[in-house]
Write an enzyme that holds these catalytic residues in place. Structure first.
Site, PDB file in Angstrom:
ATOM      1  N   ARG A 108       5.191   2.837   1.105  1.00 37.80           N
ATOM      2  CA  ARG A 108       6.530   2.592   1.629  1.00 37.80           C
ATOM      3  C   ARG A 108       6.851   3.669   2.657  1.00 37.80           C
ATOM      4  O   ARG A 108       6.905   4.838   2.324  1.00 37.80           O
ATOM      5  CB  ARG A 108       7.552   2.661   0.476  1.00 37.80           C
ATOM      6  CG  ARG A 108       7.596   1.388  -0.351  1.00 37.80           C
ATOM      7  CD  ARG A 108       7.921   1.671  -1.831  1.00 37.80           C
ATOM      8  NE  ARG A 108       7.795   0.429  -2.607  1.00 37.80           N
ATOM      9  CZ  ARG A 108       6.620  -0.162  -2.833  1.00 37.80           C
ATOM     10  NH1 ARG A 108       5.512   0.343  -2.321  1.00 37.80           N
ATOM     11  NH2 ARG A 108       6.547  -1.278  -3.534  1.00 37.80           N
ATOM     12  N   GLY A 109       7.006   3.255   3.937  1.00 35.70           N
ATOM     13  CA  GLY A 109       7.355   4.248   4.964  1.00 35.70           C
ATOM     14  C   GLY A 109       8.855   4.222   5.187  1.00 35.70           C
ATOM     15  O   GLY A 109       9.580   3.412   4.604  1.00 35.70           O
ATOM     16  N   LYS A 110       9.331   5.074   6.087  1.00 33.83           N
ATOM     17  CA  LYS A 110      10.776   5.187   6.378  1.00 33.83           C
ATOM     18  C   LYS A 110      11.276   3.868   6.961  1.00 33.83           C
ATOM     19  O   LYS A 110      12.313   3.353   6.612  1.00 33.83           O
ATOM     20  CB  LYS A 110      10.974   6.323   7.384  1.00 33.83           C
ATOM     21  CG  LYS A 110      12.430   6.542   7.772  1.00 33.83           C
ATOM     22  CD  LYS A 110      12.594   7.794   8.636  1.00 33.83           C
ATOM     23  CE  LYS A 110      13.994   7.823   9.233  1.00 33.83           C
ATOM     24  NZ  LYS A 110      13.948   8.189  10.639  1.00 33.83           N
ATOM     25  N   PHE A 111      10.476   3.256   7.856  1.00 34.50           N
ATOM     26  CA  PHE A 111      10.954   2.071   8.587  1.00 34.50           C
ATOM     27  C   PHE A 111      10.496   0.773   7.945  1.00 34.50           C
ATOM     28  O   PHE A 111      10.805  -0.284   8.434  1.00 34.50           O
ATOM     29  CB  PHE A 111      10.462   2.127  10.037  1.00 34.50           C
ATOM     30  CG  PHE A 111      11.160   3.175  10.854  1.00 34.50           C
ATOM     31  CD1 PHE A 111      10.666   4.466  10.904  1.00 34.50           C
ATOM     32  CD2 PHE A 111      12.315   2.880  11.558  1.00 34.50           C
ATOM     33  CE1 PHE A 111      11.301   5.432  11.650  1.00 34.50           C
ATOM     34  CE2 PHE A 111      12.963   3.852  12.304  1.00 34.50           C
ATOM     35  CZ  PHE A 111      12.452   5.129  12.350  1.00 34.50           C
ATOM     36  N   GLY A 112       9.690   0.846   6.923  1.00 34.73           N
ATOM     37  CA  GLY A 112       9.247  -0.417   6.332  1.00 34.73           C
ATOM     38  C   GLY A 112       8.007  -0.212   5.478  1.00 34.73           C
ATOM     39  O   GLY A 112       7.489   0.901   5.355  1.00 34.73           O
TER      40      GLY A 112
ATOM     41  N   LEU B 109       0.841  -1.206   0.000  1.00 36.28           N
ATOM     42  CA  LEU B 109       0.000   0.000   0.000  1.00 36.28           C
ATOM     43  C   LEU B 109       0.871   1.249   0.000  1.00 36.28           C
ATOM     44  O   LEU B 109       0.497   2.289  -0.520  1.00 36.28           O
ATOM     45  CB  LEU B 109      -0.891   0.008   1.246  1.00 36.28           C
ATOM     46  CG  LEU B 109      -2.011  -1.014   1.284  1.00 36.28           C
ATOM     47  CD1 LEU B 109      -2.633  -1.057   2.664  1.00 36.28           C
ATOM     48  CD2 LEU B 109      -3.058  -0.690   0.236  1.00 36.28           C
TER      49      LEU B 109
ATOM     50  N   ASP C 239       1.963  15.175  15.916  1.00 40.58           N
ATOM     51  CA  ASP C 239       2.499  15.093  14.551  1.00 40.58           C
ATOM     52  C   ASP C 239       1.361  15.113  13.535  1.00 40.58           C
ATOM     53  O   ASP C 239       1.331  14.317  12.596  1.00 40.58           O
ATOM     54  CB  ASP C 239       3.333  13.808  14.417  1.00 40.58           C
ATOM     55  CG  ASP C 239       4.250  13.859  13.200  1.00 40.58           C
ATOM     56  OD1 ASP C 239       4.766  12.804  12.804  1.00 40.58           O
ATOM     57  OD2 ASP C 239       4.411  14.969  12.638  1.00 40.58           O
TER      58      ASP C 239
HETATM   59  O1  LIG Z   1       0.041   4.938   4.617  1.00 43.27           O
HETATM   60  C1  LIG Z   1       0.428   4.185   3.720  1.00 43.27           C
HETATM   61  O2  LIG Z   1       1.595   3.999   3.364  1.00 43.27           O
HETATM   62  C2  LIG Z   1      -0.561   3.536   2.977  1.00 43.27           C
HETATM   63  N1  LIG Z   1      -1.850   3.158   3.511  1.00 43.27           N
HETATM   64  N2  LIG Z   1      -2.865   3.106   2.627  1.00 43.27           N
HETATM   65  C3  LIG Z   1      -3.943   2.624   3.228  1.00 43.27           C
HETATM   66  C4  LIG Z   1      -3.627   2.351   4.564  1.00 43.27           C
HETATM   67  N3  LIG Z   1      -4.365   1.863   5.577  1.00 43.27           N
HETATM   68  C5  LIG Z   1      -3.778   1.728   6.767  1.00 43.27           C
HETATM   69  N4  LIG Z   1      -2.481   2.068   7.021  1.00 43.27           N
HETATM   70  C6  LIG Z   1      -1.726   2.546   6.012  1.00 43.27           C
HETATM   71  N5  LIG Z   1      -0.440   2.890   6.297  1.00 43.27           N
HETATM   72  C7  LIG Z   1       0.128   2.759   7.619  1.00 43.27           C
HETATM   73  C8  LIG Z   1      -0.279   3.939   8.495  1.00 43.27           C
HETATM   74  C9  LIG Z   1       0.283   3.787   9.862  1.00 43.27           C
HETATM   75  C10 LIG Z   1      -0.435   3.693  11.029  1.00 43.27           C
HETATM   76  N6  LIG Z   1       0.311   3.593  12.145  1.00 43.27           N
HETATM   77  C11 LIG Z   1       1.605   3.605  11.899  1.00 43.27           C
HETATM   78  N7  LIG Z   1       2.541   3.520  12.939  1.00 43.27           N
HETATM   79  C12 LIG Z   1       3.882   3.509  12.709  1.00 43.27           C
HETATM   80  O3  LIG Z   1       4.355   3.531  11.582  1.00 43.27           O
HETATM   81  N8  LIG Z   1       4.626   3.473  13.855  1.00 43.27           N
HETATM   82  C13 LIG Z   1       5.991   3.476  13.917  1.00 43.27           C
HETATM   83  C14 LIG Z   1       6.799   3.095  12.860  1.00 43.27           C
HETATM   84  C15 LIG Z   1       8.183   3.122  13.033  1.00 43.27           C
HETATM   85  C16 LIG Z   1       8.742   3.526  14.218  1.00 43.27           C
HETATM   86  C17 LIG Z   1       7.889   3.902  15.249  1.00 43.27           C
HETATM   87 CL1  LIG Z   1       8.550   4.452  16.708  1.00 43.27          CL
HETATM   88  C18 LIG Z   1       6.541   3.888  15.108  1.00 43.27           C
HETATM   89  S1  LIG Z   1       1.934   3.734  10.248  1.00 43.27           S
HETATM   90  C19 LIG Z   1      -2.292   2.706   4.730  1.00 43.27           C
END
Ligand SMILES: O=C(O)Cn1ncc2ncnc(NCCc3cnc(NC(=O)Nc4cccc(Cl)c4)s3)c21
Length: 273
Positions: free
Chosen positions: A22-26, A20, A137
């Site tokens: 790509r975030g920084k950590f995964g 769905l 945030d």
């Molecule tokens: O957003 C997208 O890329 C795409 N997308 N599209 C639809 C969709 N539906 C649900 N979720 C998505 N994405 C994840 C959203 C998050 C919720 N909570 C998080 N928490 C987190 O990342 N915590 C975290 C990470 C690394 C370190 C630390 Cl300390 C904390 S990420 C979706």
């Protein structure tokens, strides 16, 4: 087993589908829990990256905070599990994805759409603050859209329980001067400031203090150098609300319940939110 919470999840409980985002950590994947056929989003985080960035405690705090939150405008974190190398967050799936992509696509939102979003966020923040949680945030990147177009605040990686800060910061409160006590109170108001920034960005397509250099942005923020462009047209009522939230003295920012009573919200927000 008793309730869902005690359940020890494993990856084989899920059919994992497309990525769905790509975030920084995964990465985040669409997934279906096999027994219930429930669709979820599975965020996969790499343990070594979490260790390198020393954010494990933040992640634990996020899971702890989220486990007590239930609100239609807050993305659920159903649970988590881990294996040798990764941590998995089991999240509510926001079917219409990331709000910032939608904002980029249509440049700026209508007053009705913006007011509807701001009202939903104000209600979610009232709920959060009532639980002594500050998100800290709030920005388009952390806002997702559900199947019915409803807003979902996501990613509590930076949220805190103010009670903890109060206790951990100083043990007893008795010896603290007003400004130190006031400071912990200040925290609730950071989310109101962010709501004002968001309202501006929804209506104009850009945040109010944007500048080429960080130093310039910083200067504009501390000066509250708020300017309203002539294009696109934005009603005086909207500008009035933004001006009441983007106030330097945090104690003078419009309280969240007053945001919901503001004429611009009352006249423009869709009550279903
Ligand atoms: O957003 C997208 O890329 C795409 N997308 N599209 C639809 C969709 N539906 C649900 N979720 C998505 N994405 C994840 C959203 C998050 C919720 N909570 C998080 N928490 C987190 O990342 N915590 C975290 C990470 C690394 C370190 C630390 Cl300390 C904390 S990420 C979706």
């Amino acid at each position: 087993q008793h309730s869902q919470e005690e359940k020890r999840w494993v990856l084989s409980d899920f059919d994992v589908g497309k990525a769905l985002g790509r975030g920084k950590f995964g990465h985040v994947y669409l997934a279906r829990e096999k027994r219930s056929n429930q669709i979820v989003a599975l965020k996969v985080l790499f343990k070594n990256q979490l260790k390198q960035s020393q954010v494990e405690h933040q992640l634990r705090r996020e899971v702890e905070i989220q486990s007590h939150l239930r609100h239609p405008n807050i993305l659920r974190l159903y649970g988590y599990f881990y294996d040798q190398t990764r941590v998995y967050l089991i999240l509510e799936h926001a079917a219409k994805g990331e709000l910032y992509k939608e904002l980029q696509r249509c440049k700026h939102f209508s007053e009705r759409r913006s007011a509807t979003y701001i009202a939903s966020l104000a209600r979610a923040l009232i709920y959060l603050h009532g639980k002594h949680v500050i998100h800290r945030d709030i920005k388009p990147e952390n806002l997702l859209v559900g199947a019915q177009g409803e807003l979902k605040i996501a990613d509590f990686g930076w949220s805190v329980h103010t009670f903890n800060r109060r206790r951990t910061m100083c043990g007893t409160l008795d010896y603290l001067p007003p400004e130190m006590v006031e400071k912990t109170e200040h925290d609730y108001h950071v989310d109101i400031w962010s709501l004002g920034i968001l309202c501006y960005e929804f209506l104009y397509g850009l945040p109010p203090f944007e500048a080429k250099e960080h130093s310039e942005t910083y200067r504009r923020i501390v000066k509250v150098d708020l300017k309203f462009p002539s294009k696109p047209f934005v009603s005086p009522a909207a500008k009035d609300l933004i001006s009441q939230m983007l106030v330097k003295n945090s104690a003078h920012r419009l309280p969240l319940h007053k945001v919901l009573e503001h004429p611009w919200i009352v006249q423009n927000a869709d009550p279903s939110g």
